[in-house]
Design a protein around this motif. Structure first.
Motif, PDB file in Angstrom:
ATOM      1  N   GLN A   3      -0.227  -2.188   6.067  1.00  0.00           N
ATOM      2  CA  GLN A   3       0.607  -1.203   6.726  1.00  0.00           C
ATOM      3  C   GLN A   3       0.989   0.092   6.011  1.00  0.00           C
ATOM      4  O   GLN A   3       1.174   0.125   5.053  1.00  0.00           O
ATOM      5  N   SER A   4       0.667   1.192   6.642  1.00  0.00           N
ATOM      6  CA  SER A   4       1.385   2.621   6.071  1.00  0.00           C
ATOM      7  C   SER A   4       2.866   2.697   6.012  1.00  0.00           C
ATOM      8  O   SER A   4       3.530   2.143   6.856  1.00  0.00           O
ATOM      9  N   PHE A  32      -0.106  -0.605  -5.736  1.00  0.00           N
ATOM     10  CA  PHE A  32      -0.715  -1.613  -4.888  1.00  0.00           C
ATOM     11  C   PHE A  32      -1.355  -1.223  -3.794  1.00  0.00           C
ATOM     12  O   PHE A  32      -2.156  -1.964  -2.762  1.00  0.00           O
ATOM     13  N   ASP A  33      -2.011   0.213  -3.945  1.00  0.00           N
ATOM     14  CA  ASP A  33      -2.936   0.785  -3.027  1.00  0.00           C
ATOM     15  C   ASP A  33      -2.668   0.676  -1.524  1.00  0.00           C
ATOM     16  O   ASP A  33      -3.452   0.660  -0.782  1.00  0.00           O
ATOM     17  N   LEU A  34      -1.344   0.691  -1.434  1.00  0.00           N
ATOM     18  CA  LEU A  34      -1.117   0.661  -0.014  1.00  0.00           C
ATOM     19  C   LEU A  34      -1.083   2.394   0.642  1.00  0.00           C
ATOM     20  O   LEU A  34      -0.753   3.208  -0.304  1.00  0.00           O
ATOM     21  N   ASP A 108       5.121   9.945  13.276  1.00  0.00           N
ATOM     22  CA  ASP A 108       4.505   8.802  14.175  1.00  0.00           C
ATOM     23  C   ASP A 108       3.274   8.292  13.639  1.00  0.00           C
ATOM     24  O   ASP A 108       2.711   7.215  13.945  1.00  0.00           O
ATOM     25  N   ARG A 109       2.520   8.974  12.611  1.00  0.00           N
ATOM     26  CA  ARG A 109       1.309   8.339  11.905  1.00  0.00           C
ATOM     27  C   ARG A 109       1.475   7.198  11.010  1.00  0.00           C
ATOM     28  O   ARG A 109       0.562   6.276  10.857  1.00  0.00           O
ATOM     29  N   TYR A 110       2.849   6.858  10.666  1.00  0.00           N
ATOM     30  CA  TYR A 110       2.900   5.809   9.638  1.00  0.00           C
ATOM     31  C   TYR A 110       3.653   4.651  10.514  1.00  0.00           C
ATOM     32  O   TYR A 110       4.107   4.637  11.387  1.00  0.00           O
ATOM     33  N   ASP A 111       3.159   3.330   9.901  1.00  0.00           N
ATOM     34  CA  ASP A 111       3.828   2.023  10.532  1.00  0.00           C
ATOM     35  C   ASP A 111       5.215   1.835  10.092  1.00  0.00           C
ATOM     36  O   ASP A 111       6.020   1.084  10.968  1.00  0.00           O
ATOM     37  N   GLN A 112       5.708   2.154   9.109  1.00  0.00           N
ATOM     38  CA  GLN A 112       6.835   1.839   8.634  1.00  0.00           C
ATOM     39  C   GLN A 112       7.488   3.230   8.021  1.00  0.00           C
ATOM     40  O   GLN A 112       6.895   3.839   7.241  1.00  0.00           O
ATOM     41  N   VAL A 113       8.800   3.443   8.348  1.00  0.00           N
ATOM     42  CA  VAL A 113       9.386   4.550   7.639  1.00  0.00           C
ATOM     43  C   VAL A 113      10.715   3.945   7.090  1.00  0.00           C
ATOM     44  O   VAL A 113      11.492   3.386   7.419  1.00  0.00           O
TER      45      VAL A 113
END
Length: 116
Positions: A3-4, A32-34, A108-113
């Motif tokens: 998840q981004s 962790f390459d997120l 809006d582009r990211y899964d979590q903020v």
């Protein structure tokens, strides 16, 4: 797929632990390459100001953490253009300045903020 994550940093660098915590989260995600992005908003844009003297307020300098973002694969670094101009700061070299519409699209582009 991971998840981004977008971190929104809204605090001035010396107003408390939030600025450091935001950078720590971003660096940990990068380790962790997120897919991680960082947005400086409101007084958070002061973190991008050049020539800060952390010793004057007996704090540790955050500029090394900002410079390490690229080493951790964090290339998505943004700043609110309105926040920069309202505080008399020039466009930063290490972040892309965005207007309010671009910020809305970015969020809006990211899964979590997470906002700190």
């Amino acid at each position: 797929m991971a998840q981004s994550l977008l971190i929104i940093s809204r605090q001035a660098p010396w107003s408390g632990p939030s600025a450091r915590e935001a950078l720590d989260i971003v660096l940990a995600g990068g380790a962790f390459d997120l897919p991680v992005g960082l947005l400086f908003l409101d007084d958070g844009v002061f973190q991008l100001a050049r020539h800060q003297d952390a010793r004057a307020v007996q704090q540790k300098d955050l500029s090394a953490n900002l410079q390490a973002l690229g080493l951790f694969g964090i290339d998505d670094v943004f700043a609110c253009g309105h926040s920069l101009s309202a505080r008399g700061l020039p466009p930063p070299d290490n972040a892309q300045a965005l207007d309010s519409q671009a910020i809305s699209r970015l969020i809006d582009r990211y899964d979590q903020v997470i906002t700190l």
